[in-house]
Design a protein around this motif. Structure first.
Motif, PDB file in Angstrom:
ATOM      1  N   LEU A  55       0.898  -1.218  -0.091  1.00 30.13           N
ATOM      2  CA  LEU A  55      -0.039  -0.074   0.076  1.00 30.13           C
ATOM      3  C   LEU A  55       1.084   1.257   0.030  1.00 30.13           C
ATOM      4  CD1 LEU A  55      -3.013   1.109   0.075  1.00 30.13           C
ATOM      5  CD2 LEU A  55      -2.650   1.227   2.562  1.00 30.13           C
ATOM      6  N   LYS A  56       0.562   2.218  -0.908  1.00 28.05           N
ATOM      7  CA  LYS A  56       1.421   3.184  -1.031  1.00 28.05           C
ATOM      8  C   LYS A  56       1.235   4.474  -0.032  1.00 28.05           C
ATOM      9  CE  LYS A  56       3.636   1.494  -4.562  1.00 28.05           C
ATOM     10  NZ  LYS A  56       4.993   1.079  -4.432  1.00 28.05           N
ATOM     11  N   ASP A  57       2.084   5.138   0.464  1.00 30.47           N
ATOM     12  CA  ASP A  57       2.006   6.123   1.221  1.00 30.47           C
ATOM     13  C   ASP A  57       1.103   7.436   0.583  1.00 30.47           C
ATOM     14  OD1 ASP A  57       3.363   4.931   3.355  1.00 30.47           O
ATOM     15  OD2 ASP A  57       5.108   5.829   2.922  1.00 30.47           O
ATOM     16  N   THR A  58       1.149   7.395  -0.549  1.00 34.50           N
ATOM     17  CA  THR A  58       0.428   8.514  -1.442  1.00 34.50           C
ATOM     18  C   THR A  58      -1.145   8.233  -1.643  1.00 34.50           C
ATOM     19  OG1 THR A  58       1.270   7.446  -3.517  1.00 34.50           O
ATOM     20  CG2 THR A  58       2.484   9.431  -2.597  1.00 34.50           C
ATOM     21  N   THR A  59      -1.634   7.006  -1.043  1.00 25.86           N
ATOM     22  CA  THR A  59      -2.873   6.640  -1.236  1.00 25.86           C
ATOM     23  C   THR A  59      -3.808   7.651  -0.298  1.00 25.86           C
ATOM     24  OG1 THR A  59      -2.443   4.727  -2.210  1.00 25.86           O
ATOM     25  CG2 THR A  59      -4.563   5.034  -1.279  1.00 25.86           C
ATOM     26  N   PHE A  60      -4.725   8.441  -0.606  1.00 25.59           N
ATOM     27  CA  PHE A  60      -5.575   9.261   0.263  1.00 25.59           C
ATOM     28  C   PHE A  60      -6.959   8.718  -0.227  1.00 25.59           C
ATOM     29  CE2 PHE A  60      -1.472  11.379   1.082  1.00 25.59           C
ATOM     30  CZ  PHE A  60      -1.683  11.731   2.218  1.00 25.59           C
ATOM     31  N   ILE A  61      -7.767   9.112   0.767  1.00 30.69           N
ATOM     32  CA  ILE A  61      -9.392   8.740   0.656  1.00 30.69           C
ATOM     33  C   ILE A  61     -10.225   9.676   1.094  1.00 30.69           C
ATOM     34  CG2 ILE A  61     -11.037   6.508   1.161  1.00 30.69           C
ATOM     35  CD1 ILE A  61      -8.818   5.231   2.619  1.00 30.69           C
ATOM     36  N   PRO A  62     -11.218   9.965   0.213  1.00 35.76           N
ATOM     37  CA  PRO A  62     -12.364  10.808   0.618  1.00 35.76           C
ATOM     38  C   PRO A  62     -13.069  10.320   1.786  1.00 35.76           C
ATOM     39  CG  PRO A  62     -12.389  10.447  -1.735  1.00 35.76           C
ATOM     40  CD  PRO A  62     -11.383   9.309  -1.132  1.00 35.76           C
ATOM     41  N   ILE A  63     -13.513  11.358   2.724  1.00 34.68           N
ATOM     42  CA  ILE A  63     -14.217  10.873   4.076  1.00 34.68           C
ATOM     43  C   ILE A  63     -15.263  11.585   4.184  1.00 34.68           C
ATOM     44  CG2 ILE A  63     -12.385   9.651   4.962  1.00 34.68           C
ATOM     45  CD1 ILE A  63     -12.284  11.803   7.007  1.00 34.68           C
ATOM     46  N   ARG A  64     -16.495  11.078   4.527  1.00 40.84           N
ATOM     47  CA  ARG A  64     -17.684  11.926   5.034  1.00 40.84           C
ATOM     48  C   ARG A  64     -17.979  11.361   6.470  1.00 40.84           C
ATOM     49  NH1 ARG A  64     -23.411  12.493   2.860  1.00 40.84           N
ATOM     50  NH2 ARG A  64     -22.859  10.972   1.392  1.00 40.84           N
ATOM     51  N   ILE A  65     -18.139  12.123   7.403  1.00 42.16           N
ATOM     52  CA  ILE A  65     -18.707  11.936   8.469  1.00 42.16           C
ATOM     53  C   ILE A  65     -19.936  12.635   8.978  1.00 42.16           C
ATOM     54  CG2 ILE A  65     -18.071  12.220  11.191  1.00 42.16           C
ATOM     55  CD1 ILE A  65     -15.145  12.293  10.616  1.00 42.16           C
ATOM     56  N   ILE A  66     -20.880  11.716   9.320  1.00 42.86           N
ATOM     57  CA  ILE A  66     -22.281  12.211   9.811  1.00 42.86           C
ATOM     58  C   ILE A  66     -22.598  11.958  11.240  1.00 42.86           C
ATOM     59  CG2 ILE A  66     -24.701  11.817   9.143  1.00 42.86           C
ATOM     60  CD1 ILE A  66     -24.021  10.893   6.415  1.00 42.86           C
ATOM     61  N   GLU A  67     -22.978  12.888  11.996  1.00 43.28           N
ATOM     62  CA  GLU A  67     -23.303  12.803  13.332  1.00 43.28           C
ATOM     63  C   GLU A  67     -24.635  12.949  13.394  1.00 43.28           C
ATOM     64  OE1 GLU A  67     -21.110  15.126  16.531  1.00 43.28           O
ATOM     65  OE2 GLU A  67     -23.433  16.055  16.723  1.00 43.28           O
ATOM     66  N   THR A  68     -25.537  12.116  14.173  1.00 44.19           N
ATOM     67  CA  THR A  68     -26.763  12.173  14.497  1.00 44.19           C
ATOM     68  C   THR A  68     -27.194  11.067  15.514  1.00 44.19           C
ATOM     69  OG1 THR A  68     -29.230  12.014  13.889  1.00 44.19           O
ATOM     70  CG2 THR A  68     -27.715  10.421  12.876  1.00 44.19           C
ATOM     71  N   SER A  69     -28.032  11.722  16.729  1.00 37.34           N
ATOM     72  CA  SER A  69     -28.514  10.721  17.612  1.00 37.34           C
ATOM     73  C   SER A  69     -29.767  10.241  17.572  1.00 37.34           C
ATOM     74  CB  SER A  69     -28.140  11.311  19.144  1.00 37.34           C
ATOM     75  OG  SER A  69     -28.972  12.582  19.002  1.00 37.34           O
ATOM     76  N   ASP A  70     -30.398  10.778  16.492  1.00 35.67           N
ATOM     77  CA  ASP A  70     -31.979  10.336  16.205  1.00 35.67           C
ATOM     78  C   ASP A  70     -31.749   8.851  15.517  1.00 35.67           C
ATOM     79  OD1 ASP A  70     -33.944   9.816  14.798  1.00 35.67           O
ATOM     80  OD2 ASP A  70     -34.629  12.107  14.618  1.00 35.67           O
ATOM     81  N   ILE A  71     -31.888   8.029  16.223  1.00 37.67           N
ATOM     82  CA  ILE A  71     -31.996   6.633  15.758  1.00 37.67           C
ATOM     83  C   ILE A  71     -32.769   6.223  14.387  1.00 37.67           C
ATOM     84  CG2 ILE A  71     -33.890   5.471  17.143  1.00 37.67           C
ATOM     85  CD1 ILE A  71     -30.602   4.159  16.665  1.00 37.67           C
ATOM     86  N   ASP A  72     -34.141   7.051  14.250  1.00 36.85           N
ATOM     87  CA  ASP A  72     -34.820   6.714  13.194  1.00 36.85           C
ATOM     88  C   ASP A  72     -34.284   7.369  11.886  1.00 36.85           C
ATOM     89  OD1 ASP A  72     -36.705   5.420  14.491  1.00 36.85           O
ATOM     90  OD2 ASP A  72     -37.908   6.982  14.959  1.00 36.85           O
ATOM     91  N   LEU A  73     -33.575   8.441  12.113  1.00 38.86           N
ATOM     92  CA  LEU A  73     -32.733   8.931  10.967  1.00 38.86           C
ATOM     93  C   LEU A  73     -31.803   8.328  10.710  1.00 38.86           C
ATOM     94  CD1 LEU A  73     -32.669  11.583   9.110  1.00 38.86           C
ATOM     95  CD2 LEU A  73     -31.661  12.851  10.844  1.00 38.86           C
ATOM     96  N   ARG A  74     -30.960   7.905  11.552  1.00 34.16           N
ATOM     97  CA  ARG A  74     -29.860   7.146  11.423  1.00 34.16           C
ATOM     98  C   ARG A  74     -30.055   5.851  10.491  1.00 34.16           C
ATOM     99  NH1 ARG A  74     -25.216   6.440  15.397  1.00 34.16           N
ATOM    100  NH2 ARG A  74     -24.066   4.565  14.876  1.00 34.16           N
ATOM    101  N   ALA A  75     -30.947   5.183  10.841  1.00 32.77           N
ATOM    102  CA  ALA A  75     -31.546   4.068  10.265  1.00 32.77           C
ATOM    103  C   ALA A  75     -31.906   4.401   8.621  1.00 32.77           C
ATOM    104  CB  ALA A  75     -32.949   3.260  10.816  1.00 32.77           C
ATOM    105  N   LYS A  76     -32.315   5.335   8.448  1.00 31.01           N
ATOM    106  CA  LYS A  76     -32.597   6.019   7.086  1.00 31.01           C
ATOM    107  C   LYS A  76     -31.334   6.214   6.354  1.00 31.01           C
ATOM    108  CE  LYS A  76     -37.341   7.773   7.870  1.00 31.01           C
ATOM    109  NZ  LYS A  76     -38.310   8.895   7.880  1.00 31.01           N
TER     110      LYS A  76
END
Length: 571
Positions: A314-335
C-alpha cells in the motif's frame, strides 16, 4: 378495514409483557411501578435490590416515582405507562407535571411532610445533610410529549424555583419515541469509538442540531490504523459486506499499490462514509474522535486497502475521501444507513478498569465461567464482535457492585461506607488498599452470600405489597395472631428494605459453622433490635450508619451455636 399497527404499538405490546411479569413477581399494584422498575433496570443498569431503595412510588411518595443520585445531581422521575394501547398517543398532562414539582418542594422543604414513605424520607435526609444544588425532572411516559399547558406550567414552576433557591433545575422528557430509540440502541450491541487522523476535515451540510456532517480526506494507512482493531465490527450495519475479488475491488487494490496511480486514488473512488453519535474534531492535531461509530459506505474500499497493506505494498500517497455524519436520532440514522449502504454511545470506563488487581481478577473469573465487566458495557461490546461466548445473566458481574459487596463482606472498617457513599469508597488513595487482597474466591463467596440475602429482602418486600402474606414471617419462624399484629411485626422489620450490605457484613462476622439461613435469621433479628432502639432514626438512615454497622458487628461476633436446640444464640 383492520387498523394498521405501527412501530409504537408493536413496542407497547412487547414492553407490557415484561411489565406484567415484573408486576406479578414483585406484587406491584400498578403497571407504572413495574414500568419504573423495567426502565431503571434496562437503561440505568440498576439491580433489583437497589431498585427497592430508588423507587418511591406508592403511599407517601408525594408525587415522585423514583430518585436516582448521580454524583451531585438528584434525578427526580415521574413514570407513566398507559393501561391500553389506544392511550399511547395522548400527551403528558399538566397534573402529572405539577405532581413532580410539588414532590420536589416537599423533598427540599424545611417542613417534614405529614405523609412520606421510608424511601422519600431517605432522600430528604440526604438533601438535609449534603449540599445538592442541581436537580433534574425526568418524565418517562410511553405517550407523546408534554401538552402545551403542561410545558407552560413546568417552565413557570422551574423559573420560580430558580428565582427562589438558585438551584439548577433541568427537565427531560422520555416519550414513546425516545424509549423506542433506547430499545433499538440496546439491541445494537456493537459499541465502537475510533480516532481518525485526517489530512483535512471541514464542516459540511447541517440540519439544525440534529444532524451535522464533515467532509475531508485521510491517508489510507491512517484510516486502517485507526480501525484495525475493530474491523470485524465496524461494518456491522453496512448493508453490503465485502464481496470478494471483483473488478471494482481489484481496481481499488491496484490503484492503491501503483506508484504512479496511487496519488490519484482520491479522485477515482467514492471513499468512506462514517456515521456516529458524536464527532469531536480536534483541529490542532488534525484528529477526529468518533463515538459509537460505524462505516455505512465503503466496506469494499476498506477491505481492499487492508489487503494491500497486509501485502506490504500500500502506497503512502494513497488518500481517501471521507464523510462523517453525526446524529443521535435513531430513526434518521436507520434511514441514512438504508440509503447509503449506527451504533450506541459507549459509557465511560470504570475508574478501576486498568488496575492490575482488577485485570488479574477478571482473568481468574473467566476461568470459572464468570465475566467481570472492567469497562461499562464491555460484555455486550465484545459479544457483538464475537470475541467472547455468551454468558448467562447471573454470570455477568458489574465491577462497581462487585467492589461494594466485597468491601462490605471483608472490611468491617469500610463496610458502612460501601453502603453509604460510592465516592468515598472509590477514593484513589483508598481503593487500592481496599482491593489489594481481592481474589476470585473471595469475590465469589461474597457474591453468593449477597445473592441469598437479596432473595430474603425480595421476599420481605413482596409481603409488604399486599394486605397479608406470611411468607417472610414463616421464614423467620414467627406467627402473627391477627392482621394488626402482622402489620406491627412487619413494621419492626422495615429496615430490611435497605439492609442488603448491613446483613452481608453481619453474616461475615458470624464465625459459627452452621447453616446460612440460621445465620441470616440471627443477623436479621440483631439488626432489628439495634435499629428499633432509636425511634428517631429512620431505618433507611440506620442501615448506612457506621455506628449501627459497628454494633451489629460486635453482636454478630458473639453468636454461638445452641447445641441442644440446634440453633444460634447470643453469648
Amino acid at each position: 378495514m383492520t387498523q394498521s399497527i405501527g412501530k409504537y404499538q408493536v413496542y407497547y405490546s412487547r414492553i407490557i409483557q415484561e411489565l406484567e411479569k415484573l408486576k406479578r413477581d414483585n406484587n406491584y399494584q400498578n403497571l407504572s411501578k413495574a414500568f419504573a422498575h423495567w426502565y431503571l433496570s434496562t437503561f440505568y443498569k440498576i439491580n433489583d435490590t437497589d431498585l427497592g431503595e430508588i423507587i418511591i412510588d406508592g403511599f407517601g411518595d408525594n408525587g415522585i416515582d423514583a430518585i436516582v443520585r448521580e454524583n451531585d445531581i438528584l434525578k427526580i422521575f415521574q413514570f407513566k405507562f398507559p393501561d391500553k394501547v389506544g392511550n399511547i398517543n395522548k400527551q403528558i398532562e399538566e397534573s402529572t407535571v405539577l405532581k413532580i414539582v410539588n414532590g420536589y418542594k416537599k423533598l427540599t422543604s424545611s417542613k417534614k411532610p405529614s405523609r412520606a414513605n421510608d424511601n422519600f424520607i431517605n432522600y430528604r435526609d440526604i438533601i438535609k445533610k449534603e449540599s445538592i444544588f442541581h436537580y433534574e425532572f425526568i418524565f418517562v411516559s410511553f405517550t407523546d410529549n408534554l401538552s402545551t399547558n403542561a410545558k407552560d406550567s413546568l417552565d413557570t414552576a422551574i423559573l420560580e424555583i430558580k428565582d427562589l433557591t438558585g438551584n439548577k433545575i433541568e427537565c427531560y422528557v422520555e416519550d414513546k419515541k425516545k424509549i423506542c430509540d433506547k430499545l433499538d440502541r440496546s439491541q445494537k450491541n456493537n459499541l465502537i469509538n475510533i480516532e481518525i487522523k485526517y489530512g483535512n476535515l471541514l464542516p459540511g451540510y447541517n440540519v439544525g442540531d440534529d444532524v451535522k456532517s464533515w467532509v475531508g480526506f485521510c491517508s489510507a494507512k491512517d484510516i486502517l490504523n485507526s480501525i484495525q482493531d475493530v474491523l470485524d465490527g465496524i461494518f456491522d450495519e453496512n448493508i453490503r459486506n465485502y464481496e470478494g475479488d471483483n473488478s471494482v475491488n481489484n481496481g481499488i487494490y491496484n490503484t492503491s499499490t501503483d506508484s504512479e496511480e496511487s496519488e490519484y486514488f482520491y479522485f477515482y473512488h467514492n471513499g468512506i462514509v462514517f456515521i456516529c453519535d458524536e464527532c469531536r474534531n480536534s483541529v490542532g492535531n488534525q484528529t477526529a474522535n468518533l463515538h459509537s461509530s460505524a462505516i455505512v459506505n465503503g466496506c469494499q474500499t476498506v477491505v481492499s486497502l487492508k489487503k494491500a497493506m497486509d501485502d506490504g505494498i500500500l502506497k503512502d500517497t494513497t488518500f481517501i475521501p471521507i464523510r462523517i455524519i453525526e446524529t443521535s436520532d435513531i430513526d434518521l440514522r436507520a434511514k441514512i444507513t438504508e440509503y447509503l449502504n449506527s451504533q450506541n454511545k459507549i459509557r465511560d470506563s470504570y475508574f478501576l478498569s486498568n488496575n492490575t488487581f482488577i485485570r488479574e481478577l477478571q482473568s481468574e473469573l473467566f476461568k470459572v465461567g464468570y465475566y467481570l465487566e472492567r469497562l461499562a458495557n464491555e460484555y455486550n461490546y465484545k459479544l457483538s464482535l464475537k470475541k467472547i461466548p455468551e454468558y448467562p445473566k447471573e454470570k455477568i458481574l458489574q465491577l462497581e457492585k462487585v467492589i461494594q459487596i466485597y468491601v462490605a463482606y471483608y472490611n468491617n472498617e469500610y463496610a458502612a461506607v460501601s453502603k453509604r457513599g460510592k465516592n468515598e469508597l472509590f477514593n484513589k488513595d483508598l481503593i487500592n488498599e481496599l482491593i489489594c487482597s481481592i481474589s476470585r474466591e473471595k469475590v465469589l463467596e461474597s457474591q453468593k452470600n449477597y445473592n441469598e440475602i437479596c432473595k430474603i429482602i425480595t421476599m420481605y418486600r413482596r409481603c409488604r405489597r399486599v394486605e397479608r402474606n406470611d411468607e417472610f414471617l414463616n421464614y423467620m419462624g414467627i406467627t402473627a395472631s391477627s392482621l394488626e399484629n402482622y402489620v406491627d411485626i412487619m413494621d419492626s422489620y422495615q429496615f430490611m428494605n435497605t439492609a442488603d450490605l448491613l446483613l452481608l457484613n453481619g453474616i461475615a462476622n458470624v464465625s459459627t459453622e452452621t447453616g446460612f439461613d440460621e445465620k441470616l435469621k440471627s443477623v436479621i433479628n440483631i439488626c432489628k433490635d439495634i435499629i428499633n432502639q432509636d425511634k428517631k432514626v429512620a431505618p433507611s438512615t440506620a442501615t448506612k450508619s457506621s455506628s449501627i454497622f459497628e454494633k451489629v458487628q460486635n453482636e454478630c461476633k458473639c453468636i454461638k451455636p445452641n447445641v441442644e436446640k440446634k440453633e444460634l444464640q447470643l453469648c
